[in-house]
Motif scaffolding. Structure first.
Motif, PDB file in Angstrom:
ATOM      1  N   ASP A 192      26.354   7.616 -11.752  1.00 35.70           N
ATOM      2  CA  ASP A 192      27.732   7.118 -11.725  1.00 35.70           C
ATOM      3  C   ASP A 192      28.681   8.134 -11.089  1.00 35.70           C
ATOM      4  OD1 ASP A 192      26.984   4.704 -12.841  1.00 35.70           O
ATOM      5  OD2 ASP A 192      27.583   5.257 -14.879  1.00 35.70           O
ATOM      6  N   LEU A 193      28.502   9.420 -11.412  1.00 39.13           N
ATOM      7  CA  LEU A 193      29.328  10.463 -10.797  1.00 39.13           C
ATOM      8  C   LEU A 193      29.104  10.520  -9.293  1.00 39.13           C
ATOM      9  CD1 LEU A 193      29.104  13.485 -13.284  1.00 39.13           C
ATOM     10  CD2 LEU A 193      31.082  12.027 -12.830  1.00 39.13           C
ATOM     11  N   LEU A 194      27.855  10.410  -8.877  1.00 35.35           N
ATOM     12  CA  LEU A 194      27.537  10.447  -7.441  1.00 35.35           C
ATOM     13  C   LEU A 194      28.124   9.242  -6.710  1.00 35.35           C
ATOM     14  CD1 LEU A 194      23.853  11.658  -7.624  1.00 35.35           C
ATOM     15  CD2 LEU A 194      25.790  12.945  -6.716  1.00 35.35           C
ATOM     16  N   LEU A 195      28.113   8.083  -7.367  1.00 36.39           N
ATOM     17  CA  LEU A 195      28.699   6.893  -6.748  1.00 36.39           C
ATOM     18  C   LEU A 195      30.205   7.058  -6.560  1.00 36.39           C
ATOM     19  CD1 LEU A 195      26.741   4.081  -8.594  1.00 36.39           C
ATOM     20  CD2 LEU A 195      26.649   4.619  -6.150  1.00 36.39           C
ATOM     21  N   GLU A 196      30.821   7.805  -7.463  1.00 40.44           N
ATOM     22  CA  GLU A 196      32.256   8.060  -7.371  1.00 40.44           C
ATOM     23  C   GLU A 196      32.557   9.064  -6.265  1.00 40.44           C
ATOM     24  OE1 GLU A 196      35.237   9.543 -10.649  1.00 40.44           O
ATOM     25  OE2 GLU A 196      33.927   7.963 -11.427  1.00 40.44           O
ATOM     26  N   ASP A 197      31.753  10.139  -6.183  1.00 41.68           N
ATOM     27  CA  ASP A 197      31.963  11.180  -5.167  1.00 41.68           C
ATOM     28  C   ASP A 197      30.678  11.987  -5.007  1.00 41.68           C
ATOM     29  OD1 ASP A 197      32.773  13.144  -3.430  1.00 41.68           O
ATOM     30  OD2 ASP A 197      34.359  13.943  -4.718  1.00 41.68           O
ATOM     31  N   ALA A 198      29.892  11.646  -4.007  1.00 45.89           N
ATOM     32  CA  ALA A 198      28.601  12.316  -3.788  1.00 45.89           C
ATOM     33  C   ALA A 198      28.767  13.730  -3.231  1.00 45.89           C
ATOM     34  CB  ALA A 198      27.721  11.481  -2.862  1.00 45.89           C
ATOM     35  N   ARG A 199      29.982  14.107  -2.852  1.00 43.77           N
ATOM     36  CA  ARG A 199      30.220  15.451  -2.322  1.00 43.77           C
ATOM     37  C   ARG A 199      30.544  16.456  -3.419  1.00 43.77           C
ATOM     38  NH1 ARG A 199      34.292  15.652   2.338  1.00 43.77           N
ATOM     39  NH2 ARG A 199      33.314  17.665   2.571  1.00 43.77           N
ATOM     40  N   GLU A 200      30.664  15.985  -4.651  1.00 45.14           N
ATOM     41  CA  GLU A 200      30.988  16.872  -5.770  1.00 45.14           C
ATOM     42  C   GLU A 200      29.878  17.900  -5.931  1.00 45.14           C
ATOM     43  OE1 GLU A 200      33.760  17.975  -7.607  1.00 45.14           O
ATOM     44  OE2 GLU A 200      34.016  15.838  -8.014  1.00 45.14           O
ATOM     45  N   ASP A 201      30.230  19.146  -6.208  1.00 43.28           N
ATOM     46  CA  ASP A 201      29.202  20.175  -6.363  1.00 43.28           C
ATOM     47  C   ASP A 201      28.555  20.066  -7.747  1.00 43.28           C
ATOM     48  OD1 ASP A 201      30.565  22.179  -8.288  1.00 43.28           O
ATOM     49  OD2 ASP A 201      32.067  21.937  -6.693  1.00 43.28           O
ATOM     50  N   ILE A 257      17.489   7.848  -5.831  1.00 47.08           N
ATOM     51  CA  ILE A 257      18.529   8.183  -4.862  1.00 47.08           C
ATOM     52  C   ILE A 257      17.826   8.275  -3.517  1.00 47.08           C
ATOM     53  CG2 ILE A 257      20.170   9.914  -4.071  1.00 47.08           C
ATOM     54  CD1 ILE A 257      20.662  10.616  -6.997  1.00 47.08           C
ATOM     55  N   ALA A 258      18.149   7.313  -2.655  1.00 41.62           N
ATOM     56  CA  ALA A 258      17.465   7.228  -1.360  1.00 41.62           C
ATOM     57  C   ALA A 258      18.219   7.956  -0.249  1.00 41.62           C
ATOM     58  CB  ALA A 258      17.278   5.759  -0.973  1.00 41.62           C
ATOM     59  N   GLY A 259      19.459   8.362  -0.504  1.00 39.80           N
ATOM     60  CA  GLY A 259      20.228   9.077   0.508  1.00 39.80           C
ATOM     61  C   GLY A 259      21.684   9.157   0.110  1.00 39.80           C
ATOM     62  N   TYR A 260      22.434   9.869   0.920  1.00 35.67           N
ATOM     63  CA  TYR A 260      23.868  10.038   0.707  1.00 35.67           C
ATOM     64  C   TYR A 260      24.562   9.678   2.013  1.00 35.67           C
ATOM     65  CZ  TYR A 260      22.116  12.917  -3.135  1.00 35.67           C
ATOM     66  OH  TYR A 260      21.463  13.360  -4.257  1.00 35.67           O
ATOM     67  N   GLN A 261      25.564   8.784   1.937  1.00 33.17           N
ATOM     68  CA  GLN A 261      26.245   8.346   3.142  1.00 33.17           C
ATOM     69  C   GLN A 261      27.742   8.281   2.917  1.00 33.17           C
ATOM     70  OE1 GLN A 261      24.565   4.575   4.231  1.00 33.17           O
ATOM     71  NE2 GLN A 261      22.801   5.511   5.208  1.00 33.17           N
ATOM     72  N   ALA A 262      28.476   8.477   4.002  1.00 32.02           N
ATOM     73  CA  ALA A 262      29.928   8.339   3.954  1.00 32.02           C
ATOM     74  C   ALA A 262      30.297   6.863   4.022  1.00 32.02           C
ATOM     75  CB  ALA A 262      30.554   9.074   5.134  1.00 32.02           C
TER      76      ALA A 262
END
Length: 162
Positions: free
Chosen positions: A9-18, A46-51
């Motif tokens: 859920d945190l990653l869905l909100e902001d995947a750039r968070e450290d 988690i299959a990837g991170y995209q903008a």
């Protein structure tokens, strides 16, 4: 809620968070968060991170279309097999088996309406199991992946006409 789901859920909100900030938000150590991330990536959760891009604000030409596909399968062919053939194209950015009046919902992206049309007619329509395509060009995106693209107006009052 389990810790991995909270992390997702945190990653869905902001995947750039450290990971240090996420650890603090989850009440866990940074090492625990990094381990959970490694596990989620390793098992394919988690299959990837995209903008999330608002293409109307980027200087490049970009067209998105939603394409409905109807299929007729024979005994030896499955939806998954047809999906594999369709998913291999770079122009296909999303592919869903759906319920309702058609079988697949395909998101296609290209540099122009012509390019999308040519792709659908030359690559998708000729697939033997595809019996019909209907292409809907996206004219404007107001929200994508939970992020609103509309300009915010601070005045919430309703217009009054005489």
């Amino acid at each position: 809620m389990d810790a991995k789901r909270e992390l997702v859920d945190l990653l869905l909100e902001d995947a750039r968070e450290d990971t240090e900030t996420m650890a603090r938000q989850l009440g866990r150590s940074q090492d625990e968060v990094e381990e959970m991330l490694d596990e989620l990536e390793a098992d394919g959760s988690i299959a990837g991170y995209q903008a999330v891009v608002d293409w109307s604000k980027v200087d490049e030409d970009h067209v998105t279309a939603e394409v409905e596909l109807n299929l007729e399968l024979d005994r030896d062919t499955t939806y998954a097999q047809v999906a594999q053939r369709i998913a291999k194209f770079d122009e296909v950015t999303a592919l869903h088996l759906v319920s309702g009046d058609y079988d697949f919902d395909v998101t296609v992206e290209a540099e122009s309406m012509r390019a999308v049309s040519m792709f659908v007619s030359e690559q998708i329509a000729p697939i033997p199991e595809v019996t019909q395509t209907v292409t809907h060009f996206v004219m404007k995106t107001y929200k994508n992946r939970g992020i609103e693209f509309t300009e915010r107006d601070d005045d919430d009052r309703l217009s009054v006409s005489p």
